[in-house]
Design a protein around this motif. Sequence first.
Motif, PDB file in Angstrom:
ATOM      1  N   LEU A 187      68.979  -1.853 -26.075  1.00 27.01           N
ATOM      2  CA  LEU A 187      68.069  -2.620 -25.221  1.00 27.01           C
ATOM      3  C   LEU A 187      66.628  -2.335 -25.634  1.00 27.01           C
ATOM      4  O   LEU A 187      66.211  -1.176 -25.690  1.00 27.01           O
ATOM      5  CB  LEU A 187      68.251  -2.249 -23.743  1.00 27.01           C
ATOM      6  N   LEU A 188      65.908  -3.396 -25.956  1.00 26.27           N
ATOM      7  CA  LEU A 188      64.479  -3.306 -26.253  1.00 26.27           C
ATOM      8  C   LEU A 188      63.738  -3.723 -24.988  1.00 26.27           C
ATOM      9  O   LEU A 188      63.671  -4.912 -24.661  1.00 26.27           O
ATOM     10  CB  LEU A 188      64.120  -4.221 -27.426  1.00 26.27           C
ATOM     11  N   VAL A 189      63.186  -2.757 -24.253  1.00 26.07           N
ATOM     12  CA  VAL A 189      62.603  -3.005 -22.934  1.00 26.07           C
ATOM     13  C   VAL A 189      61.076  -2.946 -23.043  1.00 26.07           C
ATOM     14  O   VAL A 189      60.515  -1.904 -23.410  1.00 26.07           O
ATOM     15  CB  VAL A 189      63.094  -1.972 -21.901  1.00 26.07           C
ATOM     16  N   PHE A 190      60.427  -4.077 -22.737  1.00 20.23           N
ATOM     17  CA  PHE A 190      58.975  -4.112 -22.651  1.00 20.23           C
ATOM     18  C   PHE A 190      58.583  -3.921 -21.188  1.00 20.23           C
ATOM     19  O   PHE A 190      58.880  -4.779 -20.347  1.00 20.23           O
ATOM     20  CB  PHE A 190      58.420  -5.441 -23.163  1.00 20.23           C
ATOM     21  N   ALA A 191      57.923  -2.796 -20.908  1.00 23.16           N
ATOM     22  CA  ALA A 191      57.419  -2.530 -19.564  1.00 23.16           C
ATOM     23  C   ALA A 191      56.023  -3.125 -19.457  1.00 23.16           C
ATOM     24  O   ALA A 191      55.092  -2.680 -20.132  1.00 23.16           O
ATOM     25  CB  ALA A 191      57.390  -1.027 -19.279  1.00 23.16           C
ATOM     26  N   GLU A 192      55.881  -4.130 -18.618  1.00 26.46           N
ATOM     27  CA  GLU A 192      54.630  -4.874 -18.500  1.00 26.46           C
ATOM     28  C   GLU A 192      53.454  -3.954 -18.149  1.00 26.46           C
ATOM     29  O   GLU A 192      53.516  -3.162 -17.205  1.00 26.46           O
ATOM     30  CB  GLU A 192      54.779  -5.963 -17.441  1.00 26.46           C
ATOM     31  N   SER A 193      52.373  -4.047 -18.963  1.00 23.64           N
ATOM     32  CA  SER A 193      51.096  -3.359 -18.708  1.00 23.64           C
ATOM     33  C   SER A 193      51.229  -1.841 -18.675  1.00 23.64           C
ATOM     34  O   SER A 193      50.395  -1.151 -18.086  1.00 23.64           O
ATOM     35  CB  SER A 193      50.468  -3.838 -17.390  1.00 23.64           C
ATOM     36  N   TYR A 194      52.257  -1.309 -19.332  1.00 23.18           N
ATOM     37  CA  TYR A 194      52.464   0.144 -19.380  1.00 23.18           C
ATOM     38  C   TYR A 194      51.641   0.702 -20.539  1.00 23.18           C
ATOM     39  O   TYR A 194      52.085   0.705 -21.682  1.00 23.18           O
ATOM     40  CB  TYR A 194      53.958   0.432 -19.548  1.00 23.18           C
ATOM     41  N   GLY A 195      50.414   1.140 -20.239  1.00 19.20           N
ATOM     42  CA  GLY A 195      49.506   1.620 -21.269  1.00 19.20           C
ATOM     43  C   GLY A 195      49.296   3.119 -21.212  1.00 19.20           C
ATOM     44  O   GLY A 195      49.755   3.809 -20.292  1.00 19.20           O
ATOM     45  N   ARG A 196      48.566   3.624 -22.186  1.00 23.29           N
ATOM     46  CA  ARG A 196      48.310   5.068 -22.259  1.00 23.29           C
ATOM     47  C   ARG A 196      47.571   5.558 -21.023  1.00 23.29           C
ATOM     48  O   ARG A 196      47.733   6.721 -20.608  1.00 23.29           O
ATOM     49  CB  ARG A 196      47.520   5.392 -23.524  1.00 23.29           C
ATOM     50  N   VAL A 197      46.755   4.698 -20.426  1.00 23.92           N
ATOM     51  CA  VAL A 197      46.013   5.099 -19.239  1.00 23.92           C
ATOM     52  C   VAL A 197      46.946   5.498 -18.101  1.00 23.92           C
ATOM     53  O   VAL A 197      46.552   6.243 -17.194  1.00 23.92           O
ATOM     54  CB  VAL A 197      45.084   3.948 -18.797  1.00 23.92           C
ATOM     55  N   ALA A 198      48.198   5.045 -18.141  1.00 16.16           N
ATOM     56  CA  ALA A 198      49.140   5.373 -17.069  1.00 16.16           C
ATOM     57  C   ALA A 198      49.562   6.833 -17.105  1.00 16.16           C
ATOM     58  O   ALA A 198      49.932   7.389 -16.070  1.00 16.16           O
ATOM     59  CB  ALA A 198      50.376   4.473 -17.164  1.00 16.16           C
ATOM     60  N   VAL A 199      49.500   7.471 -18.281  1.00 17.66           N
ATOM     61  CA  VAL A 199      50.057   8.817 -18.413  1.00 17.66           C
ATOM     62  C   VAL A 199      48.994   9.888 -18.607  1.00 17.66           C
ATOM     63  O   VAL A 199      49.316  11.074 -18.601  1.00 17.66           O
ATOM     64  CB  VAL A 199      51.073   8.882 -19.574  1.00 17.66           C
ATOM     65  N   GLU A 200      47.737   9.506 -18.776  1.00 15.63           N
ATOM     66  CA  GLU A 200      46.690  10.515 -18.950  1.00 15.63           C
ATOM     67  C   GLU A 200      45.313   9.933 -18.663  1.00 15.63           C
ATOM     68  O   GLU A 200      45.064   8.739 -18.864  1.00 15.63           O
ATOM     69  CB  GLU A 200      46.704  11.098 -20.372  1.00 15.63           C
ATOM     70  N   GLY A 201      44.432  10.797 -18.154  1.00 14.85           N
ATOM     71  CA  GLY A 201      43.029  10.449 -17.993  1.00 14.85           C
ATOM     72  C   GLY A 201      42.717   9.463 -16.897  1.00 14.85           C
ATOM     73  O   GLY A 201      41.714   8.754 -16.989  1.00 14.85           O
ATOM     74  N   SER A 202      43.539   9.394 -15.854  1.00 12.85           N
ATOM     75  CA  SER A 202      43.285   8.448 -14.769  1.00 12.85           C
ATOM     76  C   SER A 202      43.683   9.076 -13.441  1.00 12.85           C
ATOM     77  O   SER A 202      44.402  10.082 -13.389  1.00 12.85           O
ATOM     78  CB  SER A 202      44.070   7.157 -14.981  1.00 12.85           C
ATOM     79  N   SER A 203      43.231   8.465 -12.352  1.00 11.24           N
ATOM     80  CA  SER A 203      43.517   8.996 -11.019  1.00 11.24           C
ATOM     81  C   SER A 203      44.996   8.897 -10.656  1.00 11.24           C
ATOM     82  O   SER A 203      45.488   9.667  -9.831  1.00 11.24           O
ATOM     83  CB  SER A 203      42.671   8.261  -9.981  1.00 11.24           C
ATOM     84  N   PHE A 204      45.684   7.942 -11.258  1.00 18.17           N
ATOM     85  CA  PHE A 204      47.097   7.723 -10.928  1.00 18.17           C
ATOM     86  C   PHE A 204      48.038   8.360 -11.946  1.00 18.17           C
ATOM     87  O   PHE A 204      49.257   8.296 -11.775  1.00 18.17           O
ATOM     88  CB  PHE A 204      47.381   6.224 -10.844  1.00 18.17           C
TER      89      PHE A 204
END
Length: 817
Positions: free
Chosen positions: A504-521
């Motif tokens: 399965l090739l799964v594209f997670a919409e708008s899943y960018g590097r900002v999601a995992v580091e350097g942000s409040s969330f």
Amino acid sequence: MAANPSGPGARAMRTSHTAPLTLPAALALLIAGLALTAGLDGSGLGPAGWLVGLASGGVMSLALARGRSHWGSDRLGPADWVTLTRAGLSAGVAALVADSFAGPVPVALLVSLASLALVLDAVDGRVARRTGTTSTLGEHLDAEVDAFLILVLSVYVAGSVGAWVLAIGAARYAFLAAGYLLPWLRAALPPRYWRKVVCATQGVVLTVAAAQVLPSALAEAALGIALVLLAESFGRDVWWLWDHRRGEAPRAGAGADPAPADGEPAGPGRGRRRARAAIAVLLTTLSIAIVWAALVAPDQPAYFNSAAFLRVPIEGLVLILLALVLPVTGRRILAVLAGLALALVVVLKVVNYQIFSLFDRPFEPLGDIGQFGNALETLRLEDGASQARLIEIGAVLSVAAAVVLLPLAMLRVTRVAADNRRRALRAVGVLAAVWAVCGVLGAQFVSHTPIASAISARLLLDEARIVQAEVNDEGVFAAEIRHDPYRDTPTASLLRALRGKDVLLVFAESYGRVAVEGSSFAPEVDAALAAGDRRLASAGFHSRSGFLISPTFGGGSWLAHSTLNSGLWVHNLRRYAQLLPERRFTLASAFNRAGWRTVDDVPSNDRPWPEGKAFYHWDRIYDRNQVGYRGPTFSYGSMPDQYIYSALQRLELGKPHRRPLFAEVDTVSSHQPWNRIPTEIPWNEVGDGSIYDHLPNHYEGGSFLSFWENSARVQAGYGSSIVYTLNTLTKFVQHYGKKNLVLIVLGDHQPREPVTGEHASHQVPISIIAHDPKVLERIESWGWAPGLRPRRDAPVWPMSAFRNRFLTAFDAGPAAG
């Protein structure tokens, strides 16, 4: 002595009194004929059609009687009867338009009546001139019939195109209403041929749009151009009336005030002159401010601040100098052309601003123009059709205002400068010196906003260079498409290390590097990734992760899909359109040739997509209409991610005795605007999705516009959507995953501002998840870290490099030679 009842005077009197009565009678016959004609298809003419048609005739008759009384016209000439015929036809069109609100009407009949009325519009004036019966009544009658026909046509077309078309029909009546408040608008206008051309254009364009014979985009463009022409024509008339308005002469008499010491006459005339002078100063100031702001306004969100408008535009100084040396006619031509060019600059700046906000790059005309339709469709899905339509209307009116106001402002600025040549030369000299000194010193109030500005000229030059680069890139990209060393790889060598496995090739919409580091969330997302690792481990699955550089930012997911599949850098719509007709060896082609069943799961697509099979070679494509979903939408998302996985399990993965599956799954729950996020439920309750009608949203932030007013709320909504997407994915693997399952999970692009902030990278996380340890051993040399969260120093590749690395890692080297 009594008049002879049989003489010419009596005939004129009978004509005078019977003409207003003839129109309603004839119109009643016309409406009856329309009812019979419309009834041929079983629909007939409803009460609304009868009421509006007859009421139109009655109003026209009363207006005719009042006009004849006002202008003292005893007889109607031949041309007037032609115009009255047009009035009757227009009332027939009005009857059909009124009836269209209750049900379909015969479009051919409506268009035929409108077309005949337009043709007769060219006849009545010629008849009047040939017969020598031109009259003031005839001119006004002709104008009002034109306005009424345009109004009813605009009402009909607005139903299919949008409410903004009503501006075409309402313009004349808005002008008349303004005349009651501003008496100077009621003055007589001089004849102008262009006014007639513009009026005829409105009728023709509206009739063609009503016929629905043109593509919708072309019809909307034609209507927009017609509206701009109409605005220009009315604007010119209003300007003329303003320039030639007359005040009352000052009255002399016993009660008059004595003249002031400077000899200026006293009384109301002096006050009016002062008011006119003040208004003239205000208009000149506003014109200078509009031109100045248009010249120095930034084209990127990062530089948009109040200091950006405190710069000196060299383009404005050059234009003023040219205006001072040109004769009057040349100066006016320069002002109009410069105003139109400045309107283009303003439009380019607004578009550039939006493109930077969405995709963090400049506007690429050849590649981006085709995306406007997609942008409008996305806006309608995110915020509803009504608010999206208001935004469209606002955009059209803003462009029309720029096209009209900027040339007018340039005309006033250059005229005032020419009338005050010495002062203008001194001002230009001082500002030019300031510009030169600040340019040499590099002076600026804030970073990247130099006081010595040439931003508008630079923008035009940059866009010209971009267009040239796009034209040259076509040949470069064609050569890259042809160079494909994997195209002729023998089938026996393809993907040998994955034989027998579902991928399965799964594209997670708008899943960018900002999601995992350097942000409040990021802490919230990282916690979800850690929980996902534990979930996968409990089911015997493990993963490795790194980063890819996406070709797009903030949107344009299909560019990332095509880049990863084709091994080519597809960063705009022009390259995408150039690639699809070609024969390129995609990942789907590789799995298809090696014996896998290939499936594309695109739940937000609701249109035919022949390229899916012609280019990608998918065996089956599931769009939003083919997965059995019966639940609500979630802003842009057509269905929750959990339902997408549940439907894939039901339609493909759960079937016995099947071939191995390769499927691309495009999830949508983390698509902007992130104001409606589904609730997670047990897998056995998903069903057909109707349960979501009765469940609360995990995050509810109101409409798109209200939600996006608060950037902190947008960021929190984005973080929650990514957590939902990741939880759904790992719980699906935990619940349904078999030992032969392999997943490639990645983001398609970074989210747009305000989630990422300014100048964010294009990097997205990517993970490969597998139960079989041998799969992960194949990619050990890639340097990816164990787990779903990539290390901060993880390798970063262009997304276009993944295809070749993946095919090589799983035994599909390039063909010999």
